[in-house]
Design a protein around this motif. Structure first.
Motif, PDB file in Angstrom:
ATOM      1  N   ILE A   7       0.872  -1.173   0.000  1.00 38.04           N
ATOM      2  CA  ILE A   7       0.000   0.000   0.000  1.00 38.04           C
ATOM      3  C   ILE A   7       0.911   1.225   0.000  1.00 38.04           C
ATOM      4  O   ILE A   7       1.783   1.346   0.856  1.00 38.04           O
ATOM      5  N   THR A   8       0.728   2.126  -0.966  1.00 40.65           N
ATOM      6  CA  THR A   8       1.479   3.378  -0.934  1.00 40.65           C
ATOM      7  C   THR A   8       0.535   4.478  -0.446  1.00 40.65           C
ATOM      8  O   THR A   8      -0.659   4.453  -0.726  1.00 40.65           O
ATOM      9  N   ASN A   9       1.108   5.425   0.279  1.00 43.01           N
ATOM     10  CA  ASN A   9       0.289   6.464   0.923  1.00 43.01           C
ATOM     11  C   ASN A   9       0.331   7.806   0.214  1.00 43.01           C
ATOM     12  O   ASN A   9      -0.379   8.731   0.608  1.00 43.01           O
ATOM     13  N   ASN A  10       1.161   7.908  -0.808  1.00 44.30           N
ATOM     14  CA  ASN A  10       1.247   9.146  -1.604  1.00 44.30           C
ATOM     15  C   ASN A  10       2.017   8.839  -2.884  1.00 44.30           C
ATOM     16  O   ASN A  10       2.581   7.760  -3.040  1.00 44.30           O
ATOM     17  N   LEU A  11       2.057   9.806  -3.785  1.00 44.28           N
ATOM     18  CA  LEU A  11       2.678   9.533  -5.087  1.00 44.28           C
ATOM     19  C   LEU A  11       4.178   9.278  -4.973  1.00 44.28           C
ATOM     20  O   LEU A  11       4.742   8.494  -5.739  1.00 44.28           O
ATOM     21  N   GLY A  34      -4.635  -1.518 -14.406  1.00 41.95           N
ATOM     22  CA  GLY A  34      -5.366  -0.709 -13.418  1.00 41.95           C
ATOM     23  C   GLY A  34      -6.046   0.464 -14.088  1.00 41.95           C
ATOM     24  O   GLY A  34      -5.603   0.938 -15.137  1.00 41.95           O
ATOM     25  N   ASP A  35      -7.108   0.942 -13.459  1.00 49.44           N
ATOM     26  CA  ASP A  35      -7.909   2.038 -14.019  1.00 49.44           C
ATOM     27  C   ASP A  35      -7.112   3.335 -14.125  1.00 49.44           C
ATOM     28  O   ASP A  35      -6.037   3.462 -13.538  1.00 49.44           O
ATOM     29  N   LEU A  36      -7.675   4.283 -14.833  1.00 50.07           N
ATOM     30  CA  LEU A  36      -7.097   5.635 -14.923  1.00 50.07           C
ATOM     31  C   LEU A  36      -6.950   6.226 -13.523  1.00 50.07           C
ATOM     32  O   LEU A  36      -7.839   6.071 -12.682  1.00 50.07           O
ATOM     33  N   GLY A  37      -5.832   6.873 -13.286  1.00 43.90           N
ATOM     34  CA  GLY A  37      -5.632   7.562 -12.013  1.00 43.90           C
ATOM     35  C   GLY A  37      -5.178   6.681 -10.864  1.00 43.90           C
ATOM     36  O   GLY A  37      -5.104   7.133  -9.722  1.00 43.90           O
ATOM     37  N   THR A  38      -4.864   5.420 -11.144  1.00 43.80           N
ATOM     38  CA  THR A  38      -4.445   4.544 -10.046  1.00 43.80           C
ATOM     39  C   THR A  38      -2.938   4.605  -9.784  1.00 43.80           C
ATOM     40  O   THR A  38      -2.461   4.014  -8.816  1.00 43.80           O
ATOM     41  N   GLY A  39      -2.182   5.310 -10.654  1.00 41.09           N
ATOM     42  CA  GLY A  39      -0.763   5.536 -10.355  1.00 41.09           C
ATOM     43  C   GLY A  39       0.231   4.868 -11.285  1.00 41.09           C
ATOM     44  O   GLY A  39       1.436   4.846 -10.993  1.00 41.09           O
ATOM     45  N   LYS A  40      -0.222   4.379 -12.424  1.00 44.76           N
ATOM     46  CA  LYS A  40       0.694   3.665 -13.330  1.00 44.76           C
ATOM     47  C   LYS A  40       1.798   4.597 -13.860  1.00 44.76           C
ATOM     48  O   LYS A  40       2.977   4.260 -13.790  1.00 44.76           O
ATOM     49  N   THR A  41       1.402   5.744 -14.387  1.00 47.52           N
ATOM     50  CA  THR A  41       2.416   6.662 -14.927  1.00 47.52           C
ATOM     51  C   THR A  41       3.331   7.182 -13.817  1.00 47.52           C
ATOM     52  O   THR A  41       4.540   7.331 -14.023  1.00 47.52           O
ATOM     53  N   THR A  42       2.762   7.417 -12.655  1.00 48.35           N
ATOM     54  CA  THR A  42       3.559   7.852 -11.498  1.00 48.35           C
ATOM     55  C   THR A  42       4.641   6.813 -11.190  1.00 48.35           C
ATOM     56  O   THR A  42       5.812   7.149 -10.962  1.00 48.35           O
ATOM     57  N   PHE A  43       4.252   5.551 -11.224  1.00 49.28           N
ATOM     58  CA  PHE A  43       5.183   4.444 -10.998  1.00 49.28           C
ATOM     59  C   PHE A  43       6.284   4.433 -12.069  1.00 49.28           C
ATOM     60  O   PHE A  43       7.461   4.254 -11.761  1.00 49.28           O
ATOM     61  N   VAL A 112       4.597  -1.255 -19.926  1.00 44.82           N
ATOM     62  CA  VAL A 112       3.368  -1.129 -20.710  1.00 44.82           C
ATOM     63  C   VAL A 112       2.172  -0.838 -19.808  1.00 44.82           C
ATOM     64  O   VAL A 112       1.805  -1.662 -18.960  1.00 44.82           O
ATOM     65  N   GLU A 113       1.564   0.350 -19.977  1.00 44.97           N
ATOM     66  CA  GLU A 113       0.306   0.641 -19.284  1.00 44.97           C
ATOM     67  C   GLU A 113      -0.842   0.058 -20.108  1.00 44.97           C
ATOM     68  O   GLU A 113      -0.787   0.068 -21.322  1.00 44.97           O
ATOM     69  N   TRP A 114      -1.857  -0.434 -19.453  1.00 38.66           N
ATOM     70  CA  TRP A 114      -2.990  -1.125 -20.109  1.00 38.66           C
ATOM     71  C   TRP A 114      -2.493  -2.367 -20.851  1.00 38.66           C
ATOM     72  O   TRP A 114      -2.886  -2.655 -21.981  1.00 38.66           O
ATOM     73  N   ASP A 135      -8.068   5.111  -1.652  1.00 40.55           N
ATOM     74  CA  ASP A 135      -8.686   6.424  -1.427  1.00 40.55           C
ATOM     75  C   ASP A 135      -7.817   7.484  -2.094  1.00 40.55           C
ATOM     76  O   ASP A 135      -6.854   7.139  -2.795  1.00 40.55           O
ATOM     77  N   GLU A 136      -8.114   8.731  -1.882  1.00 36.52           N
ATOM     78  CA  GLU A 136      -7.452   9.817  -2.608  1.00 36.52           C
ATOM     79  C   GLU A 136      -5.931   9.674  -2.641  1.00 36.52           C
ATOM     80  O   GLU A 136      -5.280   9.994  -3.637  1.00 36.52           O
ATOM     81  N   LYS A 137      -5.360   9.207  -1.541  1.00 34.25           N
ATOM     82  CA  LYS A 137      -3.895   9.144  -1.430  1.00 34.25           C
ATOM     83  C   LYS A 137      -3.331   7.729  -1.371  1.00 34.25           C
ATOM     84  O   LYS A 137      -2.110   7.533  -1.442  1.00 34.25           O
ATOM     85  N   LYS A 138      -4.171   6.764  -1.186  1.00 37.96           N
ATOM     86  CA  LYS A 138      -3.691   5.383  -1.021  1.00 37.96           C
ATOM     87  C   LYS A 138      -3.940   4.543  -2.270  1.00 37.96           C
ATOM     88  O   LYS A 138      -5.007   4.598  -2.872  1.00 37.96           O
ATOM     89  N   ARG A 139      -2.917   3.763  -2.622  1.00 33.31           N
ATOM     90  CA  ARG A 139      -3.054   2.840  -3.741  1.00 33.31           C
ATOM     91  C   ARG A 139      -2.561   1.465  -3.301  1.00 33.31           C
ATOM     92  O   ARG A 139      -1.578   1.361  -2.567  1.00 33.31           O
TER      93      ARG A 139
END
Ligand code: ADP
Ligand code: MG
Length: 146
Positions: A7-11, A34-43, A112-114, A135-139
Protein backbone atom coordinates in the motif's frame (compact mmCIF):
# COMPACT_ATOMS: atom_id res chain seq x y z
CA UNK A 1 5.57 -17.44 -8.85
CA UNK A 2 6.35 -14.58 -6.47
CA UNK A 3 3.69 -12.13 -5.37
CA UNK A 4 3.91 -9.04 -3.18
CA UNK A 5 1.28 -6.46 -2.21
CA UNK A 6 2.14 -2.95 -1.06
CA UNK A 7 0.00 0.00 0.00
CA UNK A 8 1.48 3.38 -0.93
CA UNK A 9 0.29 6.46 0.92
CA UNK A 10 1.25 9.15 -1.60
CA UNK A 11 2.68 9.53 -5.09
CA UNK A 12 6.27 9.71 -3.84
CA UNK A 13 5.97 6.24 -2.31
CA UNK A 14 4.67 4.89 -5.61
CA UNK A 15 7.61 6.50 -7.44
CA UNK A 16 10.05 5.03 -4.92
CA UNK A 17 8.58 1.60 -5.51
CA UNK A 18 9.18 2.01 -9.26
CA UNK A 19 12.71 3.22 -8.63
CA UNK A 20 13.44 0.25 -6.38
CA UNK A 21 12.10 -2.16 -8.99
CA UNK A 22 14.27 -0.61 -11.71
CA UNK A 23 17.38 -1.01 -9.58
CA UNK A 24 16.57 -4.68 -8.97
CA UNK A 25 15.14 -5.73 -12.33
CA UNK A 26 14.44 -9.43 -12.74
CA UNK A 27 12.77 -9.10 -16.14
CA UNK A 28 12.93 -6.60 -19.00
CA UNK A 29 9.16 -6.41 -19.53
CA UNK A 30 6.90 -4.82 -16.93
CA UNK A 31 3.14 -5.04 -17.56
CA UNK A 32 0.92 -2.57 -15.70
CA UNK A 33 -2.83 -2.98 -15.11
CA UNK A 34 -5.37 -0.71 -13.42
CA UNK A 35 -7.91 2.04 -14.02
CA UNK A 36 -7.10 5.64 -14.92
CA UNK A 37 -5.63 7.56 -12.01
CA UNK A 38 -4.45 4.54 -10.05
CA UNK A 39 -0.76 5.54 -10.35
CA UNK A 40 0.69 3.67 -13.33
CA UNK A 41 2.42 6.66 -14.93
CA UNK A 42 3.56 7.85 -11.50
CA UNK A 43 5.18 4.44 -11.00
CA UNK A 44 6.84 4.66 -14.44
CA UNK A 45 8.43 7.98 -13.42
CA UNK A 46 10.17 6.10 -10.62
CA UNK A 47 11.25 3.29 -12.94
CA UNK A 48 12.83 5.84 -15.29
CA UNK A 49 14.64 7.52 -12.41
CA UNK A 50 15.94 4.14 -11.23
CA UNK A 51 17.32 3.51 -14.73
CA UNK A 52 19.17 6.81 -14.63
CA UNK A 53 16.91 8.67 -17.04
CA UNK A 54 16.85 12.40 -16.41
CA UNK A 55 14.01 13.27 -18.81
CA UNK A 56 10.66 14.08 -17.33
CA UNK A 57 8.30 11.19 -17.94
CA UNK A 58 4.95 12.34 -19.24
CA UNK A 59 2.07 10.14 -20.12
CA UNK A 60 2.45 8.93 -23.71
CA UNK A 61 -1.31 8.45 -24.03
CA UNK A 62 -1.63 10.50 -27.20
CA UNK A 63 1.39 9.03 -28.94
CA UNK A 64 1.21 5.49 -27.48
CA UNK A 65 4.96 4.94 -27.17
CA UNK A 66 8.00 6.90 -26.05
CA UNK A 67 11.61 5.69 -26.17
CA UNK A 68 14.38 6.99 -23.91
CA UNK A 69 17.98 6.21 -24.68
CA UNK A 70 19.99 5.08 -21.66
CA UNK A 71 23.40 6.69 -21.69
CA UNK A 72 24.70 5.39 -18.38
CA UNK A 73 27.65 3.02 -18.11
CA UNK A 74 25.28 0.12 -17.60
CA UNK A 75 25.74 -1.52 -21.01
CA UNK A 76 23.14 -4.15 -20.27
CA UNK A 77 20.29 -1.76 -21.03
CA UNK A 78 20.30 0.57 -24.01
CA UNK A 79 16.74 1.82 -24.24
CA UNK A 80 13.70 2.36 -22.06
CA UNK A 81 10.27 2.16 -23.71
CA UNK A 82 7.14 3.55 -22.09
CA UNK A 83 3.91 2.45 -23.73
CA UNK A 84 0.36 3.51 -22.93
CA UNK A 85 -2.16 1.41 -24.84
CA UNK A 86 -5.26 3.15 -23.49
CA UNK A 87 -6.23 4.44 -26.93
CA UNK A 88 -5.30 1.35 -28.89
CA UNK A 89 -8.37 -0.04 -30.58
CA UNK A 90 -7.16 -2.56 -33.09
CA UNK A 91 -4.41 -5.05 -33.73
CA UNK A 92 -3.15 -3.15 -36.77
CA UNK A 93 -2.15 -0.11 -34.68
CA UNK A 94 -0.16 -2.44 -32.45
CA UNK A 95 1.60 -4.24 -35.27
CA UNK A 96 2.84 -0.91 -36.61
CA UNK A 97 4.60 -0.24 -33.31
CA UNK A 98 6.76 -3.37 -33.65
CA UNK A 99 6.28 -3.98 -29.97
CA UNK A 100 7.02 -7.71 -30.09
CA UNK A 101 10.54 -7.13 -31.42
CA UNK A 102 11.11 -4.40 -28.87
CA UNK A 103 10.10 -6.69 -26.00
CA UNK A 104 12.21 -9.56 -27.36
CA UNK A 105 15.42 -7.54 -27.12
CA UNK A 106 16.78 -8.06 -23.58
CA UNK A 107 18.69 -4.77 -23.88
CA UNK A 108 15.38 -2.92 -23.83
CA UNK A 109 13.38 -2.27 -20.69
CA UNK A 110 9.71 -2.02 -21.66
CA UNK A 111 6.92 -0.79 -19.39
CA UNK A 112 3.37 -1.13 -20.71
CA UNK A 113 0.31 0.64 -19.28
CA UNK A 114 -2.99 -1.13 -20.11
CA UNK A 115 -1.00 -4.30 -20.78
CA UNK A 116 -4.18 -6.41 -20.92
CA UNK A 117 -4.62 -5.06 -24.46
CA UNK A 118 -1.62 -7.11 -25.63
CA UNK A 119 -2.14 -10.15 -23.42
CA UNK A 120 -1.27 -12.63 -26.19
CA UNK A 121 1.86 -10.72 -27.18
CA UNK A 122 3.41 -10.33 -23.71
CA UNK A 123 6.35 -12.65 -23.05
CA UNK A 124 5.88 -15.25 -20.30
CA UNK A 125 9.00 -13.89 -18.64
CA UNK A 126 7.73 -10.58 -17.22
CA UNK A 127 6.62 -8.71 -14.13
CA UNK A 128 2.88 -8.01 -13.77
CA UNK A 129 1.82 -5.10 -11.57
CA UNK A 130 -1.79 -4.39 -10.61
CA UNK A 131 -2.82 -0.91 -9.39
CA UNK A 132 -5.95 -0.31 -7.32
CA UNK A 133 -7.44 2.89 -5.94
CA UNK A 134 -8.12 2.74 -2.19
CA UNK A 135 -8.69 6.42 -1.43
CA UNK A 136 -7.45 9.82 -2.61
CA UNK A 137 -3.89 9.14 -1.43
CA UNK A 138 -3.69 5.38 -1.02
CA UNK A 139 -3.05 2.84 -3.74
CA UNK A 140 -2.81 -0.93 -3.51
CA UNK A 141 -0.03 -2.26 -5.73
CA UNK A 142 0.42 -5.98 -6.35
CA UNK A 143 3.58 -7.25 -8.04
CA UNK A 144 3.67 -10.71 -9.55
CA UNK A 145 6.79 -12.29 -11.02
CA UNK A 146 5.91 -15.33 -13.10
P1 ADP B 1 -2.51 6.36 -14.33
O1 ADP B 1 -1.27 6.39 -15.18
O2 ADP B 1 -2.75 5.01 -13.69
O3 ADP B 1 -3.71 6.85 -15.06
P2 ADP B 1 -1.30 8.58 -12.93
O4 ADP B 1 -0.02 8.11 -12.33
O5 ADP B 1 -1.24 9.37 -14.19
O6 ADP B 1 -2.30 7.34 -13.10
O7 ADP B 1 -2.10 9.46 -11.89
C1 ADP B 1 -2.21 9.12 -10.54
C2 ADP B 1 -2.80 10.31 -9.82
O8 ADP B 1 -3.09 9.96 -8.46
C3 ADP B 1 -1.83 11.49 -9.78
O9 ADP B 1 -2.57 12.68 -9.89
C4 ADP B 1 -1.20 11.36 -8.39
O10 ADP B 1 -0.80 12.61 -7.88
C5 ADP B 1 -2.37 10.80 -7.58
N1 ADP B 1 -1.96 10.00 -6.42
C6 ADP B 1 -2.42 10.16 -5.16
N2 ADP B 1 -1.93 9.24 -4.34
C7 ADP B 1 -1.13 8.44 -5.10
C8 ADP B 1 -0.35 7.28 -4.79
N3 ADP B 1 -0.30 6.73 -3.56
N4 ADP B 1 0.34 6.73 -5.81
C9 ADP B 1 0.27 7.26 -7.06
N5 ADP B 1 -0.45 8.31 -7.41
C10 ADP B 1 -1.16 8.92 -6.44
MG1 MG C 1 -1.01 6.62 -17.26
Amino acid sequence: MMSKTIITNNLEETQKLGEHLARNLSSNVIALYGDLGTGKTTFVQGVAKGLGIKNKIISPTFIIMRAYEIKSNNQKIKCFYHLDLYRIENKKDLEELGIEEIMNDPQNVVVVEWAEKIKETLPKERIDIYFEYIDEKKRKITLIKN
